[in-house]
Scaffold this active site. Structure first.
Site, PDB file in Angstrom:
ATOM      1  N   ASN A   1       0.856  -1.184   0.000  1.00 37.35           N
ATOM      2  CA  ASN A   1       0.000   0.000   0.000  1.00 37.35           C
ATOM      3  C   ASN A   1       0.898   1.241   0.000  1.00 37.35           C
ATOM      4  OD1 ASN A   1      -1.865   2.004   0.462  1.00 37.35           O
ATOM      5  ND2 ASN A   1      -2.319   1.407   2.572  1.00 37.35           N
TER       6      ASN A   1
ATOM      7  N   GLU B   1      -6.851   4.141   7.926  1.00 37.55           N
ATOM      8  CA  GLU B   1      -6.574   5.575   7.714  1.00 37.55           C
ATOM      9  C   GLU B   1      -7.765   6.255   7.062  1.00 37.55           C
ATOM     10  OE1 GLU B   1      -2.835   5.109   5.732  1.00 37.55           O
ATOM     11  OE2 GLU B   1      -1.853   4.634   7.623  1.00 37.55           O
TER      12      GLU B   1
ATOM     13  N   GLY C   1       1.690   1.784  10.733  1.00 38.56           N
ATOM     14  CA  GLY C   1       2.555   2.958  10.586  1.00 38.56           C
ATOM     15  C   GLY C   1       3.202   3.399  11.886  1.00 38.56           C
TER      16      GLY C   1
ATOM     17  N   SER D   1       3.045  -2.734  10.391  1.00 32.90           N
ATOM     18  CA  SER D   1       4.486  -2.657  10.599  1.00 32.90           C
ATOM     19  C   SER D   1       5.225  -3.949  10.243  1.00 32.90           C
ATOM     20  CB  SER D   1       4.799  -2.216  12.023  1.00 32.90           C
ATOM     21  OG  SER D   1       4.245  -0.929  12.247  1.00 32.90           O
TER      22      SER D   1
ATOM     23  N   HIS E   1      -9.687   0.693   4.814  1.00 33.39           N
ATOM     24  CA  HIS E   1      -8.397   0.900   5.487  1.00 33.39           C
ATOM     25  C   HIS E   1      -8.594   1.824   6.689  1.00 33.39           C
ATOM     26  CE1 HIS E   1      -4.257   2.072   6.259  1.00 33.39           C
ATOM     27  NE2 HIS E   1      -3.894   0.995   5.580  1.00 33.39           N
TER      28      HIS E   1
ATOM     29  N   LYS F   1       0.022   4.274   0.049  1.00 32.65           N
ATOM     30  CA  LYS F   1      -0.587   5.418   0.750  1.00 32.65           C
ATOM     31  C   LYS F   1      -0.333   6.682  -0.094  1.00 32.65           C
ATOM     32  CE  LYS F   1       0.380   3.078   5.077  1.00 32.65           C
ATOM     33  NZ  LYS F   1       0.187   3.093   6.499  1.00 32.65           N
TER      34      LYS F   1
ATOM     35  N   GLU G   1      -5.629  -5.775  10.301  1.00 37.60           N
ATOM     36  CA  GLU G   1      -4.605  -4.762  10.545  1.00 37.60           C
ATOM     37  C   GLU G   1      -4.939  -4.010  11.839  1.00 37.60           C
ATOM     38  OE1 GLU G   1      -2.584  -3.506   6.674  1.00 37.60           O
ATOM     39  OE2 GLU G   1      -4.369  -2.283   6.851  1.00 37.60           O
TER      40      GLU G   1
HETATM   41  C1  PEP Z   1      -1.038  -0.393   5.794  1.00 34.40           C
HETATM   42  O1  PEP Z   1      -1.022   0.736   5.323  1.00 34.40           O
HETATM   43  O2  PEP Z   1      -1.956  -1.175   5.472  1.00 34.40           O
HETATM   44  C2  PEP Z   1       0.014  -0.798   6.739  1.00 34.40           C
HETATM   45  C3  PEP Z   1      -0.033  -1.987   7.264  1.00 34.40           C
HETATM   46  O3  PEP Z   1       0.993   0.132   6.999  1.00 34.40           O
HETATM   47  P1  PEP Z   1       2.377  -0.119   7.762  1.00 34.40           P
HETATM   48  O4  PEP Z   1       3.008  -1.341   7.146  1.00 34.40           O
HETATM   49  O5  PEP Z   1       3.163   1.111   7.539  1.00 34.40           O
HETATM   50  O6  PEP Z   1       2.058  -0.364   9.201  1.00 34.40           O
END
Ligand code: PEP
Length: 235
Positions: free
Chosen positions: A6, A92, A165, A195, A90, A8, A159
């Site tokens: 992703n 975010e 993040g 992460s 997601h 972003k 997640e």
């Molecule tokens: C994500 O954006 O779905 C995600 C898991 O981000 P990160 O790996 O930065 O935690």
């Protein structure tokens, strides 16, 4: 295995093209057959000449073909590039951009009707995690309540919000217990996200009910994302 990146709000049109060319060469040279999904920014969507196991997806799109929805894209724009994969729910978008459950459900139903591959994200905040596994499972199942979890092109990404993040990864035990709990009622592939980095990719992918990973930050360097794909292909 399904390995997803992703972007972003990162990478330009130019660097996305370079990323995908490098990834494509690596995948071919290393005979990687796993499913690889890359979600670039909307401005970097394009027609790319990629191996059949690498798909480009949209990080977001509105539940319309076209119309007056300032700042959004619809299927007219996705069709231009043959895009049939989308990320929905997601954290975010839910938390930062205040996308409502109602909007998420509408998008899900719209893109399901069109046969898109949907990566649907769920995950609990820290206070729920701190309350225990039963609360975590109840919270995650509630996020799936109004969507058809038997849709054949559904992929679910677990997640935990507190791990996205932040550099904090859920422990292997937490991921294992949560995916086991989800697996009891879900047939769709289950990804873990939060992460993930090259160093922990193997141990996460070895978790019994983990069918892949969704990676943000650590996937933006093509060398690292390529290594994650290689690790998956060797399992
Ligand atoms: C994500 O954006 O779905 C995600 C898991 O981000 P990160 O790996 O930065 O935690």
């Amino acid at each position: 295995m399904i390995i997803a990146s992703n972007f972003k709000t990162n990478h330009t049109r130019e660097s996305t093209k370079e990323f995908l060319n490098t990834l494509n060469t690596f995948v071919k040279e290393n005979h990687i057959k796993d499913d690889i999904l890359v979600f670039p920014t909307a401005t970097s969507l394009d027609n790319f000449n990629l191996s059949s196991n690498i798909s480009i997806g949209a990080q977001n799109a509105y539940h319309v073909e076209k119309g007056s929805f300032t700042g959004e894209i619809g299927t007219e724009q996705l069709d231009e590039f043959g895009i049939k994969t989308i990320l929905i729910g997601h954290s975010e978008r839910r938390d930062v951009l205040k996308e409502s459950n109602d909007s998420i459900e509408k998008k899900y139903n719209f893109y399901k009707e069109l046969g898109y591959k949907i990566v649907f994200c769920i995950g609990e905040p820290l206070e729920v995690r701190e309350s225990g596994l039963q609360e975590v499972l109840a919270y995650n199942f509630a996020q799936l309540e109004n969507i058809d979890i038997n849709y054949e092109n559904l992929i679910i990404a677990y997640e935990p919000v507190w791990a996205i993040g932040t550099g904090l990864t859920a422990s292997l035990k937490q991921i294992d217990e949560t995916l086991n709990g989800l697996r009891k009622s879900i047939k769709a592939p289950l990804l873990y996200g939060g992460s993930v980095k090259v160093a922990n990719t193997k141990e996460i992918l070895e978790i019994e009910n983990c069918d892949g990973i969704l990676v943000g930050t650590a996937s933006w360097k093509v060398e690292d994302f390529s290594q994650m794909c290689r690790i998956a292909s060797e399992l």
